[in-house]
Design a protein around this motif. Structure first.
Motif, PDB file in Angstrom:
ATOM      1  N   THR A  95       3.838   0.881 -12.369  1.00 63.65           N
ATOM      2  CA  THR A  95       4.595   1.884 -13.070  1.00 63.65           C
ATOM      3  C   THR A  95       5.477   2.628 -11.962  1.00 63.65           C
ATOM      4  OG1 THR A  95       2.834   3.688 -13.461  1.00 63.65           O
ATOM      5  CG2 THR A  95       3.021   2.116 -14.974  1.00 63.65           C
ATOM      6  N   LEU A  96       6.616   3.424 -12.277  1.00 62.64           N
ATOM      7  CA  LEU A  96       7.311   4.098 -11.240  1.00 62.64           C
ATOM      8  C   LEU A  96       6.387   5.286 -10.664  1.00 62.64           C
ATOM      9  CD1 LEU A  96      10.921   5.356 -11.878  1.00 62.64           C
ATOM     10  CD2 LEU A  96       9.191   6.988 -11.169  1.00 62.64           C
ATOM     11  N   ARG A  97       5.732   6.083 -11.737  1.00 57.80           N
ATOM     12  CA  ARG A  97       4.932   7.430 -11.190  1.00 57.80           C
ATOM     13  C   ARG A  97       3.887   6.741 -10.102  1.00 57.80           C
ATOM     14  NH1 ARG A  97       6.005  11.992 -14.060  1.00 57.80           N
ATOM     15  NH2 ARG A  97       3.721  12.844 -13.420  1.00 57.80           N
ATOM     16  N   ALA A  98       2.981   5.538 -10.464  1.00 55.64           N
ATOM     17  CA  ALA A  98       2.035   4.947  -9.780  1.00 55.64           C
ATOM     18  C   ALA A  98       2.439   4.592  -8.307  1.00 55.64           C
ATOM     19  CB  ALA A  98       1.500   4.164 -10.520  1.00 55.64           C
ATOM     20  N   GLN A  99       3.546   3.768  -8.538  1.00 56.20           N
ATOM     21  CA  GLN A  99       3.931   3.352  -7.150  1.00 56.20           C
ATOM     22  C   GLN A  99       4.687   4.429  -6.380  1.00 56.20           C
ATOM     23  OE1 GLN A  99       2.515   0.470  -7.723  1.00 56.20           O
ATOM     24  NE2 GLN A  99       4.194  -0.638  -6.735  1.00 56.20           N
ATOM     25  N   ALA A 100       5.523   5.220  -6.854  1.00 54.38           N
ATOM     26  CA  ALA A 100       5.975   6.399  -5.950  1.00 54.38           C
ATOM     27  C   ALA A 100       4.663   7.318  -5.443  1.00 54.38           C
ATOM     28  CB  ALA A 100       6.959   7.434  -6.916  1.00 54.38           C
ATOM     29  N   GLY A 101       3.706   7.413  -6.245  1.00 53.91           N
ATOM     30  CA  GLY A 101       2.531   8.286  -5.949  1.00 53.91           C
ATOM     31  C   GLY A 101       1.889   7.497  -4.581  1.00 53.91           C
ATOM     32  N   GLY A 102       1.785   6.246  -4.649  1.00 56.41           N
ATOM     33  CA  GLY A 102       1.099   5.553  -3.547  1.00 56.41           C
ATOM     34  C   GLY A 102       1.935   5.523  -2.295  1.00 56.41           C
ATOM     35  N   ALA A 103       3.259   5.492  -2.560  1.00 56.20           N
ATOM     36  CA  ALA A 103       4.294   5.645  -1.374  1.00 56.20           C
ATOM     37  C   ALA A 103       4.153   6.933  -0.903  1.00 56.20           C
ATOM     38  CB  ALA A 103       5.666   5.506  -2.021  1.00 56.20           C
ATOM     39  N   VAL A 104       4.200   8.032  -1.408  1.00 53.73           N
ATOM     40  CA  VAL A 104       3.967   9.430  -0.852  1.00 53.73           C
ATOM     41  C   VAL A 104       2.582   9.553  -0.167  1.00 53.73           C
ATOM     42  CG1 VAL A 104       4.089  11.773  -1.273  1.00 53.73           C
ATOM     43  CG2 VAL A 104       5.541  10.461  -2.526  1.00 53.73           C
ATOM     44  N   LEU A 105       1.547   9.044  -0.792  1.00 50.89           N
ATOM     45  CA  LEU A 105       0.331   9.000  -0.188  1.00 50.89           C
ATOM     46  C   LEU A 105       0.259   8.509   1.316  1.00 50.89           C
ATOM     47  CD1 LEU A 105      -2.060   8.502  -3.395  1.00 50.89           C
ATOM     48  CD2 LEU A 105      -2.095  10.525  -1.643  1.00 50.89           C
ATOM     49  N   SER A 106       1.165   7.415   1.347  1.00 54.85           N
ATOM     50  CA  SER A 106       1.030   6.739   2.500  1.00 54.85           C
ATOM     51  C   SER A 106       1.439   7.697   3.748  1.00 54.85           C
ATOM     52  CB  SER A 106       2.029   5.431   2.627  1.00 54.85           C
ATOM     53  OG  SER A 106       3.479   5.832   2.655  1.00 54.85           O
ATOM     54  N   CYS A 107       2.258   8.828   3.290  1.00 52.39           N
ATOM     55  CA  CYS A 107       2.594   9.609   4.211  1.00 52.39           C
ATOM     56  C   CYS A 107       1.571  10.596   4.720  1.00 52.39           C
ATOM     57  CB  CYS A 107       3.904  10.534   3.684  1.00 52.39           C
ATOM     58  SG  CYS A 107       5.227   9.530   3.406  1.00 52.39           S
ATOM     59  N   VAL A 108       0.706  10.664   4.123  1.00 53.87           N
ATOM     60  CA  VAL A 108      -0.820  11.507   4.385  1.00 53.87           C
ATOM     61  C   VAL A 108      -1.148  10.726   5.897  1.00 53.87           C
ATOM     62  CG1 VAL A 108      -3.057  12.038   4.045  1.00 53.87           C
ATOM     63  CG2 VAL A 108      -1.170  12.048   2.216  1.00 53.87           C
TER      64      VAL A 108
END
Length: 418
Positions: A231-244
């Motif tokens: 889903t859009l939110r799940a994929q976007a959340g994973g993308a931002v978490l990679s910035c951690v």
């Protein structure tokens, strides 16, 4: 007075040896069994062996100490040869010899001897758990990767020369240390994926991939979304978490390259990671289906890390560090900034390594390093946002860009204010 002190020291050594022997002996007594097939020694044997070692050491007769060690060794070999249990082991025999050594050590260093006795007792008591861990929980890929990591740390790293090959860069041991840091980070992330539930699998997988390349992770998740997976939110959340991972790896690189920068970078980097983690975690959590709460299952031969990827990253870090150093020698501060900003379009970790190696806090180069690092972080954030828009579409792009720009601004403002 001297005799009194010597006597008190001798009694203390004997008491310490007795305590160590009883500690290990009680554990062996509980597991030795009974009847004709019981194990070699129990609480009395261990206590007497420890006292014998301490007594031989106190008498300061090396020959007697050696004879005692030989006697204990022969006793263990004889017991092993006479074992008829059908499942012979040498744990008790080794432990009995070890308690003799610990007893002798009590005359020299009681604290170390007691610590060794506690560790040995813990290993003896954890027999079933250790067997279960080695035979059932540990996977073949983890054993293989653990051996590779151990060889890098214990064999390769000490053999590498610890000096720069060109100016202040191209240090072979530093390259190996960077590789080890990357592999350790990937290994911890792998263990986390095994221990957490599937609901956290996407987020943790994205976080682990971010240690390799956050930009590539953002692109891959966007392409998966275009292909109809997730889903859009799940994929976007994973993308931002990679910035951690970007911010945590910044601290890892700083600790390896130039530890003097850690106090100045720690607070901005951790605050930035917190912003990315909260925003990305919220997106990932609300975008995952409820069924994702079931335990995660990984293939039996899943590797702990990707050695080739980590090696390429370590080489890239070193190459960009050398390139920026060379531009700095050629064009001065302008060359250093130009090289860093160009490299930041693709990878920020190499830029961080190059900049931090250029000068420590308090040196004349430090202000330029800070300004260039802040500019490079902003350029890299824009590059990530553009990648998200191109790979996953407008909705994915805006969702990712909001988190990427927010956590980057937190870092830049934090570093500027400090």
């Amino acid at each position: 007075m001297e005799t009194s002190d010597g006597l008190a020291s001798a009694w203390a050594a004997l008491a310490s040896a007795l305590g160590c022997g009883l500690l290990m002996g009680i554990e062996r007594e509980r597991s030795k069994g009974s009847g004709p097939h019981r194990a070699l020694a129990g609480v009395r044997s261990f206590a007497l062996t420890a006292l014998a070692g301490a007594t031989a050491a106190l008498l300061a007769m090396p020959a007697l100490l050696g004879v005692g060690a030989l006697f204990v060794a022969i006793l263990g070999v004889t017991a092993y040869a006479k074992d008829r249990s059908g499942d012979p082991g040498v744990t008790t025999e080794i432990a009995l010899f070890f308690v003799y050594v610990i007893g002798a050590m009590c005359t020299q260093d009681r604290l170390l001897a007691a610590a060794l006795a506690v560790v040995a007792t813990g290993l003896l008591a954890a027999r079933e758990r250790l067997h279960r861990f080695a035979n059932t929980w540990l996977q073949p890929g983890e054993v293989r990767d653990g051996l590779i990591l151990g060889a890098l740390i214990l064999i390769v790293a000490p053999l590498m020369p610890d000096r720069p090959l060109w100016g202040e860069v191209l240090n072979p041991q530093l390259l190996v240390r960077l590789l080890v840091v990357l592999l350790l980070i990937q290994s911890f992330a792998h263990l986390g994926r095994r221990l957490l539930q599937a609901r956290q699998a996407l987020a943790l997988s994205a976080l682990a991939s971010g240690f390799v390349s956050s930009t590539a992770t953002i692109a891959n998740l966007g392409l998966e979304l275009r292909a109809g997976r997730g889903t859009l939110r799940a994929q976007a959340g994973g993308a931002v978490l990679s910035c951690v991972a970007t911010m945590l790896q910044m601290l890892a690189v700083a600790a390896t390259i130039q530890p003097a920068w850690l106090p100045q970078l720690a607070a901005p980097a951790l605050a930035s990671a917190l912003v990315a983690g909260v925003y990305g975690g919220w997106l990932a959590h609300t975008g995952l289906p409820q069924a994702a709460g079931k335990p995660a299952q990984l293939p039996a031969d899943t590797a702990m890390f990707r050695l080739r990827d980590a090696l390429l990253i370590a080489l890239l870090l070193t190459a960009v560090q050398a390139g920026v150093y060379g531009l700095g020698l050629w064009l001065g501060d302008a060359g250093m900034m130009t090289g860093a900003l160009l490299a930041a379009l693709a990878d920020i970790h190499s830029v961080i390594a190059a900049l931090l190696a250029h000068g420590a806090p308090g040196t004349p180069a430090a202000p330029m390093v800070e300004r260039t690092l802040m500019a490079a972080m902003l350029v890299h954030a824009l590059s990530k946002s553009g990648m998200a828009l191109a790979s996953g579409g407008k909705g994915y792009g805006w969702a990712v860009a909001a988190g990427v720009l927010a956590h980057t601004l937190v870092f830049v403002l934090g570093l500027w204010l400090l």
